[in-house]
Design a protein around this motif. Structure first.
Motif, PDB file in Angstrom:
ATOM      1  N   MET A 100      42.620 130.011 101.307  1.00 49.28           N
ATOM      2  CA  MET A 100      42.983 129.768  99.912  1.00 49.28           C
ATOM      3  C   MET A 100      44.498 129.714  99.736  1.00 49.28           C
ATOM      4  SD  MET A 100      40.125 132.299  98.205  1.00 49.28           S
ATOM      5  CE  MET A 100      40.663 132.095  96.511  1.00 49.28           C
ATOM      6  N   VAL A 101      45.206 130.633 100.393  1.00 45.06           N
ATOM      7  CA  VAL A 101      46.673 130.651 100.297  1.00 45.06           C
ATOM      8  C   VAL A 101      47.269 129.389 100.913  1.00 45.06           C
ATOM      9  CG1 VAL A 101      48.740 131.764 101.240  1.00 45.06           C
ATOM     10  CG2 VAL A 101      46.996 133.144 100.145  1.00 45.06           C
ATOM     11  N   VAL A 102      46.768 128.998 102.076  1.00 47.10           N
ATOM     12  CA  VAL A 102      47.294 127.815 102.749  1.00 47.10           C
ATOM     13  C   VAL A 102      47.017 126.555 101.921  1.00 47.10           C
ATOM     14  CG1 VAL A 102      47.005 126.329 104.775  1.00 47.10           C
ATOM     15  CG2 VAL A 102      47.213 128.808 105.065  1.00 47.10           C
ATOM     16  N   PHE A 103      45.834 126.456 101.335  1.00 50.95           N
ATOM     17  CA  PHE A 103      45.514 125.304 100.491  1.00 50.95           C
ATOM     18  C   PHE A 103      46.445 125.246  99.283  1.00 50.95           C
ATOM     19  CE2 PHE A 103      43.249 123.482  96.832  1.00 50.95           C
ATOM     20  CZ  PHE A 103      42.991 122.210  97.317  1.00 50.95           C
ATOM     21  N   MET A 104      46.640 126.396  98.621  1.00 55.57           N
ATOM     22  CA  MET A 104      47.538 126.427  97.466  1.00 55.57           C
ATOM     23  C   MET A 104      48.968 126.063  97.875  1.00 55.57           C
ATOM     24  SD  MET A 104      48.699 129.672  95.118  1.00 55.57           S
ATOM     25  CE  MET A 104      49.439 130.438  96.552  1.00 55.57           C
ATOM     26  N   GLY A 105      49.420 126.600  99.010  1.00 54.50           N
ATOM     27  CA  GLY A 105      50.762 126.299  99.477  1.00 54.50           C
ATOM     28  C   GLY A 105      50.936 124.839  99.834  1.00 54.50           C
ATOM     29  N   ALA A 106      49.912 124.250 100.441  1.00 51.64           N
ATOM     30  CA  ALA A 106      49.990 122.824 100.790  1.00 51.64           C
ATOM     31  C   ALA A 106      50.060 121.966  99.533  1.00 51.64           C
ATOM     32  CB  ALA A 106      48.784 122.437 101.648  1.00 51.64           C
TER      33      ALA A 106
END
Length: 374
Positions: A100-106
């Motif tokens: 979830m964090v990586v998706f939001m950051g991307a």
């Protein structure tokens, strides 16, 4: 340090360390190779969809650099953990929260989403850990020398704020090549040893998987070149990577200091984030004092001060990593010494005070250092 850990577990030092290191090297190796392969795979895709960082404004790099470090690192730790680690609820939720964090950051890297939206998303992800896994802070320990300080129900909202704070502190520190990756690598290595000392090999190997992924990223980030003609092409971590490193560090520190899964003293966790947290809080206070938004970007972080003082980017990186290594090592030493929580906390406060004095007189330091090396 490793001998102390093995002795504390009443196991044969040689057999225990061989098992930990051999299996750990396998986890690290797979994480490293998967991350390298993911960088190679994701790079042309990132260029084609515009997931790149272009120079301009506060950014002084050359060329359009793909922002795929975070995506590649998560691929490395996810696959290595799936192959080698047991999958208790903590590991599964860790991977879900990480995704979830990586998706939001991307999405932030590509579309530059608002700070308010990021904070809401970070709150929801932090809640997944705190309330989904009951990952609260039950006690600060005897940090004042007057007895144990217990938080009770306040431990859960404190943990929630702590996760969000560490995510943003690490994200804000991502200003020069290798800095966040190096800080994360140093911290996860130290955490791996602490989890071994607490008898939690599965989490120790999770930390080593993160080390392997970060090592692969640093290969491209620090030694890569912007040109397409070079063998090792540069990539950036992006918000996806820096926020993932911050989330992983915060969650592992809370898990290790939690009373139900304690691997180290609560005050030990502070040493691992002392540098980025002190930098963030200091800058936010100074921005508010000047009438600016606490989240407004600028070039007044400690690494910017060092570079204005005459150090180049590589020298600044080494100074910052050496400082982090010293802080992590001190935290680990205090952790294994008896009845030192109050002393450990006092040393943390001394570091914060010294940092404030340096920032307050940063112009003097810059002028003195430039004269010294002129």
């Amino acid at each position: 340090m490793l001998t102390v850990i093995a002795t504390s577990l009443d196991l044969s030092s040689r057999v225990f360390l061989e098992f930990y290191m051999e299996y750990g090297f396998a986890v690290m190796g797979v994480a490293f190779m998967v991350t390298v392969a993911a960088v190679k795979l994701f790079r042309p895709i990132a260029v084609s969809i515009g997931l790149v960082d272009k120079p301009g404004g506060r950014k002084h790099h050359s060329g359009a650099i793909p922002l795929i470090g975070g995506l590649a690192m998560f691929a490395g730790i996810f696959l290595s953990s799936y192959i080698f680690l047991e999958q208790p609820p903590f590991v599964r939720v860790f991977m879900l929260g990480g995704a979830m964090v990586v998706f939001m950051g991307a999405m932030d890297d590509r579309y530059d989403i608002s700070a308010r939206f990021r904070l809401v998303a970070q709150f929801l992800i932090a809640s997944l850990f705190v309330y989904g896994l009951k990952l609260g802070v039950g006690s600060f320990g005897d940090i004042l020398g007057l007895g144990e300080i217990r938080l009770g129900w306040l431990g859960y909202p404190f943990a929630l704020v702590a996760i969000i704070a560490v995510i943003n502190a690490i994200n804000m520190l991502d200003g020069i090549d290798g800095l966040v990756g190096g800080l994360g690598l140093t911290s996860f290595l130290g955490l791996s040893l602490l989890f071994v000392g607490g008898g939690q090999l599965n989490i120790a190997w999770l930390c080593l998987g993160l080390v392997g992924s970060l090592m692969a990223f640093l290969l491209f980030n620090v030694w890569g070149k912007p040109s397409d003609k070079t063998r090792i092409k540069k990539v950036f971590m992006g918000d996806a990577g820096s926020m993932f490193v911050g989330m992983a560090l915060a969650v592992l520190l809370l898990f290790g200091a939690n009373e139900q899964s304690a691997a180290f003293k609560p005050i030990t966790a502070l040493w691992f984030v002392l540098l980025p947290m002190t930098d963030m809080v200091t800058l936010m206070y100074r921005r508010i004092k000047r009438g600016k938004s606490p989240l407004a970007p600028d070039r007044t972080h400690i690494h910017h001060i060092l570079m204005r003082a005459g150090f180049n980017a590589r020298q600044t990186l080494y100074i910052m990593l050496f400082a982090q290594m010293c802080l992590v090592s001190l935290g680990m030493i205090f952790n294994y010494l008896p009845q030192t929580e109050a002393v450990s906390f006092s040393c943390c406060l001394a570091f914060v005070l010294a940092y404030q004095l340096l920032m307050k007189r940063s112009w003097r330091f810059i002028r003195w250092n430039k004269r010294r090396f002129a």
